[in-house]
Each structure stands twice: as C-alpha cells, then as structure tokens.
Design a protein around this motif. Structure first.
Motif, PDB file in Angstrom:
ATOM      1  N   GLY A 142      -1.728 -13.691   6.725  1.00 15.87           N
ATOM      2  CA  GLY A 142      -1.008 -12.452   6.964  1.00 15.87           C
ATOM      3  C   GLY A 142       0.181 -12.285   6.038  1.00 15.87           C
ATOM      4  O   GLY A 142       0.763 -13.245   5.547  1.00 15.87           O
ATOM      5  N   GLY A 143       0.538 -11.026   5.801  1.00 11.79           N
ATOM      6  CA  GLY A 143       1.800 -10.744   5.136  1.00 11.79           C
ATOM      7  C   GLY A 143       1.805 -10.748   3.627  1.00 11.79           C
ATOM      8  O   GLY A 143       2.863 -10.569   3.016  1.00 11.79           O
ATOM      9  N   THR A 144       0.650 -10.960   2.969  1.00 20.43           N
ATOM     10  CA  THR A 144       0.592 -10.897   1.511  1.00 20.43           C
ATOM     11  C   THR A 144      -0.449  -9.872   1.087  1.00 20.43           C
ATOM     12  O   THR A 144      -1.355  -9.545   1.845  1.00 20.43           O
ATOM     13  CB  THR A 144       0.263 -12.260   0.878  1.00 20.43           C
ATOM     14  N   LYS A 145      -0.331  -9.390  -0.173  1.00 14.21           N
ATOM     15  CA  LYS A 145      -1.128  -8.220  -0.542  1.00 14.21           C
ATOM     16  C   LYS A 145      -1.967  -8.365  -1.803  1.00 14.21           C
ATOM     17  O   LYS A 145      -2.677  -7.433  -2.167  1.00 14.21           O
ATOM     18  CB  LYS A 145      -0.208  -7.018  -0.702  1.00 14.21           C
ATOM     19  N   PRO A 151       4.376 -11.170  -1.172  1.00 16.70           N
ATOM     20  CA  PRO A 151       4.622 -10.711   0.195  1.00 16.70           C
ATOM     21  C   PRO A 151       4.751  -9.197   0.268  1.00 16.70           C
ATOM     22  O   PRO A 151       5.245  -8.550  -0.658  1.00 16.70           O
ATOM     23  CB  PRO A 151       5.940 -11.388   0.566  1.00 16.70           C
ATOM     24  N   VAL A 152       4.297  -8.642   1.385  1.00 17.73           N
ATOM     25  CA  VAL A 152       4.451  -7.214   1.621  1.00 17.73           C
ATOM     26  C   VAL A 152       5.913  -6.890   1.911  1.00 17.73           C
ATOM     27  O   VAL A 152       6.484  -5.959   1.344  1.00 17.73           O
ATOM     28  CB  VAL A 152       3.558  -6.758   2.789  1.00 17.73           C
ATOM     29  N   TRP A 153       6.519  -7.655   2.827  1.00 14.27           N
ATOM     30  CA  TRP A 153       7.921  -7.454   3.214  1.00 14.27           C
ATOM     31  C   TRP A 153       8.705  -8.737   2.933  1.00 14.27           C
ATOM     32  O   TRP A 153       8.161  -9.838   2.977  1.00 14.27           O
ATOM     33  CB  TRP A 153       8.054  -7.142   4.702  1.00 14.27           C
ATOM     34  N   LEU A 154       9.998  -8.600   2.705  1.00 15.81           N
ATOM     35  CA  LEU A 154      10.825  -9.762   2.428  1.00 15.81           C
ATOM     36  C   LEU A 154      10.967 -10.673   3.640  1.00 15.81           C
ATOM     37  O   LEU A 154      11.219 -11.873   3.501  1.00 15.81           O
ATOM     38  CB  LEU A 154      12.216  -9.323   1.946  1.00 15.81           C
ATOM     39  N   ASP A 155      10.801 -10.120   4.855  1.00 12.34           N
ATOM     40  CA  ASP A 155      10.872 -10.970   6.047  1.00 12.34           C
ATOM     41  C   ASP A 155       9.493 -11.433   6.513  1.00 12.34           C
ATOM     42  O   ASP A 155       9.371 -12.053   7.557  1.00 12.34           O
ATOM     43  CB  ASP A 155      11.611 -10.271   7.187  1.00 12.34           C
ATOM     44  N   TYR A 156       8.452 -11.123   5.740  1.00 10.87           N
ATOM     45  CA  TYR A 156       7.073 -11.552   6.010  1.00 10.87           C
ATOM     46  C   TYR A 156       6.552 -11.024   7.351  1.00 10.87           C
ATOM     47  O   TYR A 156       5.727 -11.666   8.010  1.00 10.87           O
ATOM     48  CB  TYR A 156       6.947 -13.079   5.939  1.00 10.87           C
ATOM     49  N   ALA A 157       7.033  -9.847   7.756  1.00 11.21           N
ATOM     50  CA  ALA A 157       6.516  -9.220   8.970  1.00 11.21           C
ATOM     51  C   ALA A 157       5.001  -9.053   8.865  1.00 11.21           C
ATOM     52  O   ALA A 157       4.462  -8.749   7.800  1.00 11.21           O
ATOM     53  CB  ALA A 157       7.175  -7.859   9.182  1.00 11.21           C
ATOM     54  N   GLY A 158       4.334  -9.245   9.984  1.00  8.08           N
ATOM     55  CA  GLY A 158       2.873  -9.183   9.999  1.00  8.08           C
ATOM     56  C   GLY A 158       2.224 -10.545   9.856  1.00  8.08           C
ATOM     57  O   GLY A 158       0.999 -10.641   9.766  1.00  8.08           O
ATOM     58  N   ILE A 283      -3.457  -8.620  10.140  1.00  4.27           N
ATOM     59  CA  ILE A 283      -2.804  -7.417  10.633  1.00  4.27           C
ATOM     60  C   ILE A 283      -3.018  -6.228   9.704  1.00  4.27           C
ATOM     61  O   ILE A 283      -3.125  -5.080  10.148  1.00  4.27           O
ATOM     62  CB  ILE A 283      -1.294  -7.686  10.865  1.00  4.27           C
ATOM     63  N   GLY A 284      -3.120  -6.485   8.388  1.00  2.00           N
ATOM     64  CA  GLY A 284      -3.366  -5.393   7.447  1.00  2.00           C
ATOM     65  C   GLY A 284      -4.721  -4.748   7.656  1.00  2.00           C
ATOM     66  O   GLY A 284      -4.849  -3.516   7.654  1.00  2.00           O
ATOM     67  N   PHE A 285      -5.744  -5.577   7.852  1.00  2.00           N
ATOM     68  CA  PHE A 285      -7.082  -5.037   8.081  1.00  2.00           C
ATOM     69  C   PHE A 285      -7.186  -4.388   9.452  1.00  2.00           C
ATOM     70  O   PHE A 285      -7.810  -3.328   9.599  1.00  2.00           O
ATOM     71  CB  PHE A 285      -8.128  -6.135   7.928  1.00  2.00           C
ATOM     72  N   LEU A 286      -6.558  -4.989  10.455  1.00  2.00           N
ATOM     73  CA  LEU A 286      -6.579  -4.382  11.792  1.00  2.00           C
ATOM     74  C   LEU A 286      -5.864  -3.028  11.783  1.00  2.00           C
ATOM     75  O   LEU A 286      -6.292  -2.086  12.457  1.00  2.00           O
ATOM     76  CB  LEU A 286      -5.921  -5.318  12.799  1.00  2.00           C
ATOM     77  N   GLY A 287      -4.790  -2.924  11.005  1.00  2.00           N
ATOM     78  CA  GLY A 287      -4.115  -1.639  10.865  1.00  2.00           C
ATOM     79  C   GLY A 287      -5.004  -0.610  10.199  1.00  2.00           C
ATOM     80  O   GLY A 287      -5.075   0.556  10.623  1.00  2.00           O
ATOM     81  N   GLN A 288      -5.719  -1.035   9.168  1.00  2.00           N
ATOM     82  CA  GLN A 288      -6.638  -0.136   8.468  1.00  2.00           C
ATOM     83  C   GLN A 288      -7.733   0.372   9.393  1.00  2.00           C
ATOM     84  O   GLN A 288      -8.147   1.543   9.301  1.00  2.00           O
ATOM     85  CB  GLN A 288      -7.262  -0.875   7.277  1.00  2.00           C
ATOM     86  N   GLY A 297      -0.463   2.103   5.432  1.00  2.00           N
ATOM     87  CA  GLY A 297      -1.429   2.472   4.395  1.00  2.00           C
ATOM     88  C   GLY A 297      -1.742   1.339   3.440  1.00  2.00           C
ATOM     89  O   GLY A 297      -0.997   0.367   3.315  1.00  2.00           O
ATOM     90  N   ALA A 298      -2.880   1.490   2.756  1.00  2.00           N
ATOM     91  CA  ALA A 298      -3.396   0.421   1.903  1.00  2.00           C
ATOM     92  C   ALA A 298      -2.527   0.162   0.682  1.00  2.00           C
ATOM     93  O   ALA A 298      -2.498  -0.959   0.165  1.00  2.00           O
ATOM     94  CB  ALA A 298      -4.825   0.745   1.470  1.00  2.00           C
ATOM     95  N   GLN A 299      -1.831   1.166   0.193  1.00  2.00           N
ATOM     96  CA  GLN A 299      -0.996   0.950  -0.983  1.00  2.00           C
ATOM     97  C   GLN A 299       0.180   0.027  -0.654  1.00  2.00           C
ATOM     98  O   GLN A 299       0.555  -0.823  -1.465  1.00  2.00           O
ATOM     99  CB  GLN A 299      -0.480   2.286  -1.531  1.00  2.00           C
ATOM    100  N   LEU A 300       0.727   0.165   0.552  1.00  2.00           N
ATOM    101  CA  LEU A 300       1.872  -0.655   0.942  1.00  2.00           C
ATOM    102  C   LEU A 300       1.446  -1.938   1.644  1.00  2.00           C
ATOM    103  O   LEU A 300       1.986  -3.011   1.370  1.00  2.00           O
ATOM    104  CB  LEU A 300       2.801   0.146   1.859  1.00  2.00           C
TER     105      LEU A 300
END
Length: 355
Positions: A142-145, A151-158, A283-288, A297-300
């Motif tokens: 989780g948390g990488t793109k 990382p997606v976010w600096l706090d590695y949320a997700g 979490i990224g795929f579940l969100g999608q 969204g997929a870009q972020l």
C-alpha cells in the motif's frame, strides 16, 4: 516435542529458546541439505505441512518451518514496525544460529518473502539460495504508485494497520470458525486460493486453526494507526505487522547491493489476488473499484504495481551481478505450494539441486 492433533504424520513440532524469543517450529526429513520455510501473514508453519512432506520424500533435505513471533505456537512479542520486518528477520537469524545450521536454502511465502529478502540483505553469505513464493513487494504493501516505490503521500496514508478489514480482525479475535463473508475460512477460500480450489476438509480446519492462533493486538496484528488528512484517512503507526509492511518503514530495493548474492527463484500464481498489480487488499485498487469512498483518482492514487515492483528490484539485482528466475504458475492464486503442490515442489527441488 508436540503431538498436536493439527500435525500430520511425519511432521514433528519442537520449541527452541534462542537469545531473542521462544520459537515453535515444524521439521521433517533427514537429508543433508537444510531448507528453512517462512510462512506469510495470517497463517503459520501449519500451512506448509504437505509441502514439507513432499520435499522430504526426495531424501535430500531436512526441512524446518518456524512460526514467526506472534503466530502459531511461537512466543508473542510486539513487532517494532519502525524496523520494517527486521524483528522477524533477526528472529530467523537467531533461530538458525540456535540450530547451528550451516548455509541453507531459504523460502519465504508472502510476508515470509519480505522476511527472507531482509534476511538476505542483513546476513549475507549464509544462504545457498533464496526462494520467493508469492512474495510481498520490496516496497511494502500500500501507499506507493510506481515500480520504484514512490510514495503517494508523505505520511504513507493508505498503508499500515488502518487498512485491515475491521470485521475480519474482530472475527480473528473472536475465534470465528464460521463461513460469513469476512470470516477467516471464507478469506482463505476466496483469496489465499483461486476459486473453485478448496483444500480437503481436514486441511481446511488446520488452516483455520492456524490463522486463529495469531496474536490480535496493537503490537502484533494488525498494528496501530494514526489519523491522516490524506485519503483514505489513516496512516501507519509504529507497531505491528501491517505497519512493518508499510513503505514508510520497508524499502528492500537495497537487495541489489548485497555483497553476496544467492541465486533467486521467484514463483507466483497468475491469479494471485493478494500480491498483484490489481490486489483486492490494496487501498488504491479498492478505491478504483468504488469499495473505499473518496478515491482521488488513478493519476494521484493508482493501484500499487506490486508484481512490477518485485520484478524491477530483481532486474536490478541481476544488473548488479545476481541471478534470478521467475515462474508464473497458471490457474493458481496466492498459495502455489498448496494449490499446485507438485509444480511448486518441482520448481524448488530443481532449483535447490542446481545450486
């Protein structure tokens, strides 16, 4: 030596006190080559029994399968997630020292693959081979793109403890042996295996018992969590196994730079739903898919390319002088050694015997 009703004929269970913890482990076989197997998350060494017996039939190996801390019959100690999976890999190092094993062959399944990778990084020169079965990504869960683990976010949320299904965690704590959608039994049959595969009824009961034996607590599974202003609203805490797998603390890209490079075998199911570029636990795929509201969204926040990340790190390993082989097993989910046992045994024995 234990005579638990969960043990198959030919498997013995022992307890060993190392300098770090009391470790329960299974063993079989009397061959000259030591092979150590490391189980995955939400499981234990009991998932390996039939595979161990099949390896032992060759007469060439002695097989050891320890329970990680907080799993199976091993001692429950908290996991310091800020060390990534080093608590586990250091435990394995103390285990093999206590057994006085010479250089050995190491196989890690799922989370166990990450532990095995960390062991190879931290204890160079002790492995004959490194076998990764449906291993987790070297950049955590989780948390990488992208394939380099950005990382997606600096706090590695997700990523981390907050991403576990709360109902599943409660059912673990309650010892649920039922068949509701989020029960351990249904999770095994839906995600560990590719449906319609199902283990024999006696084996299924062993697997359910194995999962229910794990320690459900903030310091173990799934771990603590922190609130986040970033989607999906939680960031990894500092304790527990799911936080140890967060990319905030786990980055195993350095595998390419280890001083001694054992040959690597990576085998995985073509239809794995857990470690996948479209993981049903990411979490990224579940969100999608719309299962987690507010997906940006997929870009972020795209799905994590887990298998792409593994392949990229192993290619870097190869470029820096190592060797690896990859095998994708068709009609197979997250557990090749159970779903496609004959193929998994063939891959491992041929690989071990070649090195």
């Amino acid at each position: 030596m234990s005579t638990s009703p969960l043990l198959l004929s030919g498997i013995t269970q022992h307890t060993l006190q190392s300098e770090r913890l009391k470790t329960a482990y299974l063993t079989t076989g009397q061959g000259p080559l030591p092979v150590v197997l490391i189980h995955g998350n939400c499981s234990s060494s009991l998932f390996f029994q039939d595979f161990m017996l099949a390896l032992a039939e060759t007469g060439r190996y002695t097989i050891y399968a320890p329970d990680l801390r907080g799993y199976g019959a091993s001692e429950t100690l908290p996991v310091d997630a800020t060390r990534g999976v080093r608590d586990f890999s250091d435990d394995i190092a103390s285990f093999v020292r206590a057994l006085d094993l010479p250089s050995f062959h190491l196989l890690g399944w799922s989370l166990g693959g990450n532990v095995a990778i960390q062991y190879a990084i931290d204890y160079p020169g002790t492995l004959r081979t490194l076998m990764l079965e449906a291993t987790g990504s070297p950049y955590g869960f989780g948390g990488t793109k992208d394939v380099i683990g950005t990382p997606v976010w600096l706090d590695y949320a997700g990523s981390g403890g907050g991403t576990a299904n709360g109902d599943f965690v409660q059912r673990l704590a309650d010892g649920d042996r039922g068949s509701d959608p989020t029960s351990p039994r249904t999770t095994i049959n839906t995600f560990y295996f590719k449906p319609p595969f199902r283990a024999a009824p006696d084996r299924e009961e062993i697997f359910v018992s194995s999962i229910l034996a794990m320690a459900v607590a903030p310091g173990n599974y799934p771990g603590d969590t922190l609130p986040s202003e970033n989607w999906p609203g939680s960031a990894p805490g500092a304790q527990g196994v799911n936080n140890a797998l967060s990319p905030k603390y786990l980055n195993q890209g350095e595998l390419a730079n280890v001083s001694e490079k054992p040959p690597v075998l990576w085998f995985h199911g073509a239809d794995d739903q857990i470690v996948s570029d479209t993981s049903m636990f990411d979490i990224g795929f579940l969100g999608q898919l719309g299962f987690v509201p507010g997906w940006p969204g997929a870009q972020l926040y795209p799905p994590q390319p887990m298998k792409g990340q593994i392949r990229a790190v192993l290619e870097s390993y190869k470029e820096h002088g190592g060797t690896y082989q990859e095998f994708i097993i068709p009609e197979c989910g997250h557990s090749p050694h159970i779903e496609q046992q004959d193929e998994a045994v063939k891959l491992c024995t041929e690989f071990i015997d070649a090195h």
